[in-house]
Write a protein that holds these residues in place. Structure first.
Motif: not given
Length: 233
Positions: A205-233
């Motif tokens: 999946i290519p990178a794109a503006a506003g899209r986050t690409v990670v290698g696996s779910l092991e890189e995803v946790d609640l603080p990470f998901l919260r930060s995505l919303i923070t970055e959008r503000q």
């Protein structure tokens, strides 16, 4: 599943709020994208056709109706869409009858979201009968809502599944995180206005503006998901 759960308070320090997390199923939470391709290859072999590996990129992550229609067209198989759908679902159901392997990090992520009371929806293009079988491995208690591809008139890559999930949970799509493994799913999440995390499984999946690409779910946790919303503000 009930959809009357109020959005949990997942407010960050600066006031931004993650209201819900939407998760795809095949290839995202469970390692089954290969199962679908094997089921398709086996069924078409019985019909006298060998599927070219190039077709896999077209059908991965798509709704059953689109994938099956495409394979009928490119092979010229003499079978109706309704008949093929029954065969494919039956073959896939037989494969997952003994349980399904979870993707690395999936169990930990679901447990974390549940422990913090984050409204979580399973949003899949798979049919309801398939989803309910896989929920035995995932744990239905981890989801406030589950939505199947055959429960909507339009599924991925249209935004309808994610817009429907947001409406049923009473949350703002712009304050929701979507986790997907295919371009089809990513397209649906982005069209709905959600913040999308791509975890590629079968195809890149290519990178794109506003899209986050990670290698696996092991890189995803609640603080990470919260930060995505923070970055959008």
């Amino acid at each position: 599943m009930t959809s009357s759960i109020p959005a949990a308070d997942t407010r960050t320090a600066d006031g931004a709020t993650l209201q819900a997390v939407f998760l795809d199923l095949d290839g995202t939470l469970v390692d089954t994208e290969g199962f679908w391709w094997e089921a398709e290859a086996e069924v078409f072999a019985e019909l006298g056709h060998v599927l070219d590996e190039a077709h896999r990129e077209v059908v991965v992550g798509g709704p059953m109706s689109r994938s099956a229609s495409y394979l009928i067209e490119v092979t010229g198989a003499r079978i109706t869409l309704a008949e093929l759908t029954v065969l494919l679902n039956a073959r896939f159901a037989a494969r997952i009858a003994r349980g399904v392997p979870l993707m690395p990090g999936a169990r930990r992520l679901l447990t974390e979201l549940s422990a913090h009371g984050v409204p979580t929806a399973l949003v899949s293009a798979s049919h309801r009968t398939v989803i309910d079988r896989m929920l035995r491995s995932l744990g239905p208690e981890n989801f406030h809502l589950t939505l199947a591809g055959d429960e909507l008139s339009r599924t991925k890559p249209h935004p309808d599944p994610y817009l429907t999930a947001a409406a049923r949970l009473g949350v703002d799509p712009a304050r929701c995180a979507v986790v997907e493994d295919t371009v089809t799913g990513v397209t649906a999440g982005e069209a709905a206005g959600c913040r999308v995390v791509a975890v590629p499984s079968v195809m890149p999946i290519p990178a794109a503006a506003g899209r986050t690409v990670v290698g696996s779910l092991e890189e995803v946790d609640l603080p990470f998901l919260r930060s995505l919303i923070t970055e959008r503000q």
